[in-house]
Each structure stands twice: as C-alpha cells, then as structure tokens.
Design an enzyme around this catalytic site. Structure first.
Site, PDB file in Angstrom:
ATOM      1  N   SER A 292      37.583  17.056-111.715  1.00 10.42           N
ATOM      2  CA  SER A 292      38.760  16.581-110.976  1.00 10.42           C
ATOM      3  C   SER A 292      38.790  17.206-109.590  1.00 10.42           C
ATOM      4  O   SER A 292      38.343  18.341-109.402  1.00 10.42           O
ATOM      5  CB  SER A 292      40.041  16.950-111.712  1.00 10.42           C
TER       6      SER A 292
ATOM      7  N   TYR B 269      45.623  23.116-114.970  1.00 10.27           N
ATOM      8  CA  TYR B 269      44.667  22.018-115.163  1.00 10.27           C
ATOM      9  C   TYR B 269      43.500  22.181-114.185  1.00 10.27           C
ATOM     10  O   TYR B 269      42.324  22.081-114.558  1.00 10.27           O
ATOM     11  CB  TYR B 269      45.385  20.680-114.931  1.00 10.27           C
TER      12      TYR B 269
END
Lengths: 249, 442
Positions: free
Chosen positions: A141, A154
């Site tokens: 990501s 995250y």
C-alpha cells in the site's frame, strides 16, 4: 510464459482486487487455485472464472491469517503440479482510532497483514528456489511510504511487508525467480466503503488488476498502482517535517 | 468493523442527469449479502440499481436505500451447446457479449446500449430492433433468482409463481431484489449483419418502408429528423438488417471508449445547432444509403462508442419522451406528435421510430405492445419542456397509447395508470420502492 497454462495461487481470492486479477488470468487460460475463508463465495468466483476461460479453478477454503503456510502451500503447489505465480491479496485496513485503543486488535492486524504474510512469502520462496522460477506478487500500500496519523498502524504493517518482499526479490534474483510488491493508492472496493470516492486519485479494481498481471509477467520489485502514486508519495516522503505536521492526512 | 452498509452519496444520477437527490447506497459484492440489506437502516424501502441508463427517477430511491448491484457480475453457468446462460443480476450485457459471441451466441434482443445490467434489462423488460420477431427481453427469461423482504431467497419461473414472474418482468425492480437471471441466448451465424440503409422523404414513406420491412428483415429501426417540417415531416434514415452467415465471430472492445470528460456548456445545444446536426445527419444517411456489412456494435449500439454522451446536454441534463401508439391510430398520432415537436424547436438529435410486433411479453407492466414507438431526447428547459410534454401526452392519451417508465421523470399518475391498466394487480414487495413509484402509484 506462453505455451503451458500458468499455475497461479491467489491468497485472499474473494477480495475485489484479487477477483479482478483472476479474471484477467482466466482469460489467458490460467490454472487457478483460490484461497479464502468463505467456501461458498470462492465457489461462486470459481464458476465464473471457468466461463471466462480458466483451464482450472480449484477452491481451497482456509484462513490465511492463521494457517500453517509452509505445509499448506506445498500441498497447493502439488495439486497444481508446480507454481508459477503466488498472489498474496489478503489484508485488513482496520480503524485507526479503534486500533490505538485496543492493543489486542492491533496485534491481530499485524498478525494478518504482516506476520502471517511473512510465512506465506517464505514458503513461496522455498518453492521458487527449488524450481528456479516463479513470481511472488504481494499487495502492499502507498500507506507504507510514510507514517501518517490517519492510518500508521495499517501503514506500518504494509511497510514492513514491503521491506521483506524487497529482500526476497534480492535473494531470488540470482536463481531467476522474482518477487514484487504492488502498492495501490485509493481503490474503490469494500475495504474503502466508508470513504468518499470522487476525484482523480481513485482507481477501479480492474486497473490495479491489469498492473498486477503485468507485474506477474515482468518488473518489480516495487510497483505503484496506478503509477502516478510513485510521484505523489515521493513528495509526501520528502516533505519537510514542519510542513508535514501541518497536514491533516 | 461492522458498519452501516449504506453510504450517503450526492453523485448518484440517472441517465438524464436531471434528478439530483441524495441517495443512500450499499454496494454488495456477493448475493449472500442481499438478505441482510433489508435491515431497516437508511429508511425502510430498498431499490436495486445497475448502470443507471434509466433516464428519470425509476432507478432512484431517495427516501430509502439504493442497492448498487454492479459488483454482482459473475457468470454462474453458461452452456455453449444450448445457449442457456445464468448470471448475477449486475452483469452487463457488454460483458455477456464478450463471453458468448466467440461461441456463436447473441442476446435474444438488444436494447440501444450494451451498458445495461441483466437485472435492469429484466426490470424494464427492454426491447430492441427485432421486437417484431423476438418480442421483449422478458420473453427469453427462463428463471430468476430473487431475494424478497418478506420471503427467503427463491427461484421464480413462469410456472412456479406466475404472478411474481409476471410482475417482475418489467416490474421496475419493485418485486424484490433480482439476484440472478437465467436467459436463453440465440444462435447467430456471424458477429456481423448485412444492413440496408435507406433515406426516406417523409412520414408516409416511413410507413411504407416499415410495412414492407418487418416481414423481410429481423431488425428494423429509423432515425427521424425531428426538425423537418411540412412536406418533409418525418423524413429520416431507415435501417434494416439480418445476421450474416459467414461464421466470423469478433467481439467488441470496451477499451476503445471515447469519453465526454466534462459537461458541455448550456449554449452548445440550441435550435440552430440541432437543426444543423439533423440536416447533416440526414444528408450523410442519404449519401451512404445502400447495403453494407456492419459489426453488431455500431449497428446495435452506435451511441456506446462515446461513453457518457449524456454529458453533452450540460449541467441541466435532458429528458426523454418515449411513447407507443396502437397500430390503428399510429399514423395520425405520430404525425401530430412530430408536427408539434418540430414546431416547438425543442427537440434534439435523437429521435427514433420503430414498429412493435404482436408478440406479447409475460410482463404485467411491460411497455412494448403492438403499434409504433417514438423516442426523442429533449434538453431540459424546465417549464417549457414540461408544457410541451403535457401537449404530447394529450395526443398519446387520446390515441390510447402509453409512456415508457424507464425514460420518464414526469408522467402523471393518471397517465401511468392508463398506460398500465393492470398496475393494481402488481405483486410489489412491500420492502421495495422507488422515486418513480412513489410519484405515480402511491
């Protein structure tokens, strides 16, 4: 690459990006093995992939976050008679505020996004070293590029995974196998259901899927999806702290 | 991470881009999520939506929740020997064609855009250029998978539950959520058609061509110059064709879409540019008249070559008017309608006329019926547009005609009830509703 059907295992095969990618591979006549928690959903996806051209679509119900990666992956590869591509597509976004309040929740997110993923990557590396070919594709990501208050737990899990996959790419290079991390920005999927999805930064799963398929053929080890995120994140990464701290991102 | 499945959205528009109301939208990816969406949140009622090619308010549900079905787009089964296809309701006709054309199959009837979902095709009981041979889309539906608010998931066929099946075909999505559709495809000899294009001078010439063509050709349609008046009233370009039989199966490619990236400024469409467009289009049609071999994409879906063409109408959007007039009154009434439209100077480029055949649909609220159908786009100019349409309504009503809900955003309750006299028998799911239904039936 051409000739025999590619043997591909997808971990987290019911995710939107994974399914869009599987459709592109199916159209090329690939043999697919779909791993995920929900047996019924995987079967629905498998039937569709067969109509779309897949030579085979095996359903393999399993919780990737807690499974014995090494043993399972060996059995999966055996049932395909070898392994050309492993796509690791599972992961959870989590809610930053809830994660900060609850260390147990944070530990579970890290177990899912990082610790268990490391197990699968090592298992794939062992197979690829033995075969002397294969490609490991891992979904990372852009959130892993710089810790931001809105999602750094995250982000840290994906950042750690990226560093790990880079190392595997380095290790596999001499034997002719590859590893790559594909880093999507904003993608319109159920994972981002609670966000407002307008503006030029949002991509659709099909677009990210095309980049994953391309990375399965060549390239890596770090691929942004879509590519413009490389420049956005370059700016974010090198932004002076004084400026960065004023941003509410 | 249990969260409310309905998100508040202000960017959900129907095709006409006129109705701008906040919607609460859920986007399920699997059919097993559907039953849970009747959870009482975001207002009580539900409506499924697809690619939103409906022009007005029949695909919107501002007082309840909208279930965007586009992620339910999987093929469940396809038998290349029999042509029976079962797919989830959000699958687009475009996706289906890309999969079945190489195997020699085609949709039993094709509406004017391939960017509609299976569920939408059933809910509006869409029709195509071969209506006189094939009837409506609903005539070819073998079974439906449904999830109702008051019953568990069920499979519905014309035999298993005639009232529910008949209500769901053309039922505007109001009889429950359509989870999947099983359809009988048709075998074609090619992905190309042999097409004849004929420029004709006036409405009488159209009727002669239509009468002559329906017996000889599977596909017929005509474009009308809706700016022409007097002796040229109703002039246009007639197109008719049949599938070729050369065994060549080439699919279309959605990747070559042209886009209209922004809304055109309001002044771009005016009486002058519209008249000029119609004149040029007619002349091009006349120059190109003759026989040709055409791929199915430009023949059935000429407008799909430009994605988002509705943005050409600018911020104010457009309205469509589509009516059907029974055969015995069609000639007079269509002439009156065109006279009125040409005199108003309000119409635009897209005026299409076609004669429907006698094959009846299983749908209780199905729009197609024997006669002639006329469809026209109008840039929305508020009161002036409403006033013109009210005058058109009077002609349609006097001729015993009907209006098409998928294209509507303004028909009166009386007009709806006269267009669909069986509306009271309709087996609506009490948990479903739409802006259209609240307007015309409640």
């Amino acid at each position: 690459m051409s000739g025999a059907a590619q043997r591909i295992i997808i971990l987290g095969a019911a995710s939107a990006i994974a399914e869009a990618t599987a459709r592109l591979w199916a159209a090329r006549g690939a043999r697919l093995l779909l791993v995920g928690r929900n047996d019924v959903r995987l079967k629905t996806i498998a039937a569709d992939l067969i109509v779309r051209g897949a030579a085979q679509a095996i359903v393999w119900p399993l919780d990737c976050a807690t499974a014995d990666a090494s043993g399972e992956l060996e059995r999966m590869a055996q049932s395909l008679g070898g392994l050309d591509i492993l796509l690791l597509a599972y992961g959870v976004l989590g809610d930053q505020a809830a994660l900060e309040r609850d260390p147990g929740e944070t530990a579970r997110l890290i177990q899912t996004n990082f610790t268990s993923a490391v197990g699968w990557c090592l298992a794939a590396t062992a197979i690829f070293e033995r075969q002397r070919f294969g490609a490991l594709l891992v979904i990372g990501s852009v959130a892993g590029d710089r810790g931001r208050k809105s999602n750094f737990i995250y982000g840290a899990s994906k950042c750690g995974l990226e560093c790990f996959v880079e190392g595997i790419a380095h290790k596999l290079a001499p034997v002719g196998a590859r590893a790559a991390v594909i880093k999507p920005g904003y993608v319109d999927t159920p994972m981002t259901a609670s966000m407002t999805k307008t503006g030029p930064l949002w991509a659709v799963p099909d677009h990210v899927a095309a980049i994953i398929v391309r990375t399965g053929d060549k390239g890596g080890p770090v691929v942004y999806a879509p590519g413009f995120w490389r420049f956005i994140m370059l700016v974010i990464r090198y932004m002076p702290v004084a400026v960065f701290n004023k941003l509410n991102i | 991470m249990t969260q409310h499945p309905f998100q508040t959205r202000d960017d959900i528009l129907s095709w006409g881009r006129v109705v701008r109301r906040t919607q609460h939208v859920a986007q399920p990816r699997f059919c097993d999520e559907l039953a849970g969406l009747f959870d009482g949140s975001a207002g009580a009622s539900r409506l499924a939506s697809g690619l939103r090619r409906s022009y007005g308010d029949s695909c919107l549900n501002s007082e309840g929740g909208l279930i965007d079905a586009r992620r339910l787009d999987r093929i469940i089964a396809f038998d290349a020997a029999t042509g029976v296809l079962r797919a989830e309701a959000g699958t687009s006709l475009s996706q289906i064609l890309r999969l079945v054309v190489p195997k020699g199959w085609f949709l039993p009837t094709a509406p004017g855009t391939r960017f509609v979902t299976l569920g939408g095709a059933v809910a509006n009981d869409v029709h195509g250029k071969n209506h006189h041979r094939a009837g409506t889309f609903g005539c070819h539906v073998r079974a439906l998978g449904m999830v109702r608010s008051d019953r568990s998931a069920l499979t519905v066929t014309a035999q298993s539950d005639p009232p529910l099946f008949g209500s769901t075909i053309g039922g505007l999505g109001l009889t429950g959520l359509i989870a999947w559709v099983e359809l009988q495809l048709v075998k074609v000899g090619s992905s190309f058609l042999n097409v004849e294009t004929i420029a004709y001078d006036n409405l009488n010439a159209f009727w002669a061509l239509a009468d002559e063509s329906v017996a000889r050709f599977e596909h017929t349609v005509a474009w009308i110059d809706c700016a022409a008046r007097g002796a040229s009233l109703g002039r246009g370009v007639f197109s008719r064709g049949d599938w070729a039989n050369d065994g060549v199966y080439a699919t279309h490619d959605d990747a070559t879409w042209k886009r209209v990236p922004i809304e055109a400024p309001g002044f771009a469409l005016n009486a002058l540019t519209v008249r000029a467009f119609n004149e040029v289009y007619y002349r091009i049609g006349r120059a190109k008249a003759g026989s040709s071999r055409q791929h199915y994409a430009p023949f059935f879906y000429p407008l799909d070559a430009v994605l988002d063409w509705n943005r050409l109408y600018g911020r104010r959007g457009m309205r469509q008017y589509q009516c059907v007039i029974p055969p015995e009154r069609a000639r007079d009434a269509i002439g009156e309608l065109l006279e009125l439209i040409a005199a108003s100077g309000q119409a635009s480029f897209l005026a299409v006329i076609k004669t429907f055949g006698a094959l009846s649909s299983p749908g209780l609220l199905s729009f197609p019926r024997p006669g002639a159908t006329l469809a026209l786009d109008f840039p929305d100019r508020g009161e002036a547009t409403f006033a013109l349409m009210a005058r058109l309504d009077a002609i349609v009503d006097a001729a015993g005609g009907a209006l098409y809900p998928a294209k509507d955003g303004r028909m009166s309750r009386e007009m709806f009830r006269r267009s669909f006299p069986r509306w009271a028998e309709f087996a609506r799911d009490p948990g479903m509703n739409s802006d259209f239904w609240r307007r015309v039936a409640e």
